[in-house]
Design a protein around this motif. Structure first.
Motif, short mmCIF file in Angstrom:
data_model
loop_
_atom_site.label_atom_id
_atom_site.label_comp_id
_atom_site.label_asym_id
_atom_site.label_seq_id
_atom_site.Cartn_x
_atom_site.Cartn_y
_atom_site.Cartn_z
N GLY A 1 18.95 13.28 10.28
CA GLY A 1 17.86 13.79 9.45
C GLY A 1 18.25 14.10 8.03
O GLY A 1 17.50 14.77 7.32
N GLU A 2 19.46 13.66 7.60
CA GLU A 2 19.87 13.96 6.24
C GLU A 2 19.15 13.08 5.22
O GLU A 2 18.95 13.50 4.09
CB GLU A 2 21.39 13.75 6.11
N LEU A 3 18.79 11.88 5.61
CA LEU A 3 18.15 10.94 4.70
C LEU A 3 16.86 10.44 5.31
O LEU A 3 16.73 10.33 6.53
CB LEU A 3 19.07 9.75 4.38
N GLU A 4 15.91 10.11 4.46
CA GLU A 4 14.65 9.56 4.89
C GLU A 4 14.70 8.04 4.78
O GLU A 4 15.39 7.50 3.92
CB GLU A 4 13.50 10.10 4.04
N PRO A 5 13.95 7.33 5.62
CA PRO A 5 13.94 5.86 5.52
C PRO A 5 13.40 5.42 4.16
O PRO A 5 12.58 6.08 3.54
CB PRO A 5 13.01 5.44 6.67
N MET A 6 13.87 4.26 3.69
CA MET A 6 13.46 3.73 2.40
C MET A 6 12.00 3.30 2.46
O MET A 6 11.54 2.74 3.46
CB MET A 6 14.32 2.54 2.01
N GLN A 7 11.25 3.57 1.41
CA GLN A 7 9.87 3.16 1.33
C GLN A 7 9.80 1.65 1.18
O GLN A 7 10.63 1.04 0.51
CB GLN A 7 9.19 3.84 0.14
N PRO A 8 8.79 1.01 1.77
CA PRO A 8 8.69 -0.45 1.66
C PRO A 8 8.40 -0.88 0.21
O PRO A 8 7.73 -0.17 -0.54
CB PRO A 8 7.51 -0.79 2.59
N LEU A 9 8.94 -2.02 -0.17
CA LEU A 9 8.73 -2.54 -1.51
C LEU A 9 7.30 -3.03 -1.67
O LEU A 9 6.69 -3.52 -0.71
CB LEU A 9 9.70 -3.69 -1.80
N PRO A 10 6.73 -2.92 -2.87
CA PRO A 10 5.36 -3.43 -3.08
C PRO A 10 5.34 -4.96 -2.98
O PRO A 10 6.32 -5.64 -3.30
CB PRO A 10 5.02 -2.95 -4.50
N SER A 11 4.22 -5.46 -2.56
CA SER A 11 4.08 -6.90 -2.43
C SER A 11 3.92 -7.55 -3.80
O SER A 11 3.70 -6.89 -4.82
CB SER A 11 2.86 -7.24 -1.56
N LEU A 12 4.04 -8.87 -3.82
CA LEU A 12 3.91 -9.60 -5.07
C LEU A 12 2.51 -9.47 -5.64
O LEU A 12 2.33 -9.37 -6.87
CB LEU A 12 4.25 -11.08 -4.83
N GLU A 13 1.49 -9.44 -4.78
CA GLU A 13 0.12 -9.29 -5.27
C GLU A 13 -0.07 -7.93 -5.93
O GLU A 13 -0.75 -7.82 -6.95
CB GLU A 13 -0.88 -9.47 -4.11
N GLN A 14 0.51 -6.88 -5.36
CA GLN A 14 0.39 -5.55 -5.97
C GLN A 14 1.08 -5.50 -7.33
O GLN A 14 0.57 -4.87 -8.26
CB GLN A 14 0.98 -4.50 -5.03
N LEU A 15 2.24 -6.14 -7.46
CA LEU A 15 2.92 -6.16 -8.74
C LEU A 15 2.10 -6.90 -9.80
O LEU A 15 2.00 -6.47 -10.94
CB LEU A 15 4.30 -6.82 -8.59
N ILE A 16 1.49 -8.02 -9.40
CA ILE A 16 0.66 -8.77 -10.35
C ILE A 16 -0.53 -7.94 -10.79
O ILE A 16 -0.89 -7.91 -11.98
CB ILE A 16 0.22 -10.10 -9.72
N LEU A 17 -1.19 -7.26 -9.85
CA LEU A 17 -2.33 -6.43 -10.22
C LEU A 17 -1.93 -5.29 -11.14
O LEU A 17 -2.65 -4.94 -12.08
CB LEU A 17 -2.99 -5.87 -8.95
N GLU A 18 -0.76 -4.70 -10.89
CA GLU A 18 -0.30 -3.60 -11.75
C GLU A 18 0.00 -4.08 -13.17
O GLU A 18 -0.37 -3.43 -14.15
CB GLU A 18 0.94 -2.97 -11.14
N VAL A 19 0.65 -5.25 -13.29
CA VAL A 19 0.92 -5.80 -14.62
C VAL A 19 -0.35 -6.14 -15.34
O VAL A 19 -0.53 -5.88 -16.53
CB VAL A 19 1.84 -7.03 -14.49
N HIS A 20 -1.34 -6.72 -14.61
CA HIS A 20 -2.61 -7.07 -15.24
C HIS A 20 -3.36 -5.82 -15.67
O HIS A 20 -4.00 -5.79 -16.72
CB HIS A 20 -3.44 -7.88 -14.26
#
Length: 264
Positions: free
Chosen positions: A90-109
């Motif tokens: 319990g010392e560390l939490e699991p890594m959050q999933p990476l955003p998808s390519l579609e989410q990155l494109i929407l954020e840049v736009h």
């Protein structure tokens, strides 16, 4: 456009590659020093020395299993490693999933569109105009341009005295239409007898100079009485007339007038 979509795709792929670089850094980055021994992944305390090929194969198998956890800060960058023992405790939490390519494109736009700008953001020209105030003598200064003419206008509350280049308005502009055009902002607000105007005009002819004085008076009135802006703007008093004389073209008598054609 096709080029714009291509740029957005490249930026999104670059962001994804940077994120993957931080995830798949070598396992040695977590320890802070280079070591020839294999890191104890099962937590039993033994660290036998193994060849580099076996260590790489073991690390690759762990990657395929998906046991990816964030480690402590290493320098300026965050190192990522596989720590099943620390995760179980319990010392560390699991890594959050990476955003998808579609989410990155929407954020840049979304960041590149003008609608993403703050509502309170105004242009530098409007901000500088709102910051102007009358001087110690109560005069408002403004600059007006038309064609090749430029007029510097000083406006203050007074009794209706208007001078252009140290001459009365009717003596400088000999044509009635020029006089009427120059003082049109004052006529619109019925303030011809309530303001004094002093102008210095250079360049151009009387038509361009009267238009420059008109724009300068309208801008100065806005500084004196900001509440007059909607009324004057509705009448087009703040619009800078951008029409200029078209240049002469080679092979023609004027800008568009061609040579006269003679049959015989």
């Amino acid at each position: 456009s096709t080029w714009g979509h291509t740029c957005l795709m490249l930026r999104a792929l670059r962001s994804a590659s940077v994120a993957a670089h931080h995830v798949l850094v070598p396992l040695r980055a977590m320890t802070g020093k280079a070591s020839s021994a294999r890191v104890d992944l099962d937590g039993d305390g033994d660290k036998p020395t193994e060849p580099r090929a076996e260590r790489s194969r073991a690390f690759g198998e762990s990657v395929m299993e998906g046991e990816l956890l964030p480690a402590d800060q290493a320098g300026r960058h965050r190192a990522w490693a596989f720590e099943p023992a620390r995760q179980a405790q319990g010392e560390l939490e699991p890594m959050q999933p990476l955003p998808s390519l579609e989410q990155l494109i929407l954020e840049v736009h979304r960041e590149s569109t003008p609608a993403a700008q703050a509502p309170e953001a105004v242009s530098a020209q409007v901000a500088s105009r709102l910051a102007k105030r009358p001087d110690e003598q109560g005069r408002a200064y403004a600059l007006g341009r038309r064609k090749e003419a430029a007029a510097r206008v000083w406006l203050s509350k007074g009794q209706g005295r208007i001078e252009v280049n140290h001459k009365p308005l009717a003596h400088y502009f000999t044509r009635a239409e020029h006089c009427h055009h120059a003082i049109e902002p004052l006529l619109r607000i019925d303030g011809l007898a309530h303001y004094d105007v002093s102008c210095i005009v250079r360049g151009g002819g009387h038509t361009g100079q009267s238009g420059a004085v008109r724009l300068g008076i309208a801008r100065a009135l806005e500084i004196i009485e900001p509440a007059l802006r909607p009324e004057l703007k509705a009448d087009g008093m703040f619009t800078r007339d951008s029409r200029m004389v078209e240049r002469k073209k080679a092979g023609r008598r004027k800008a568009r007038r061609g040579q006269q054609w003679v049959k015989r």
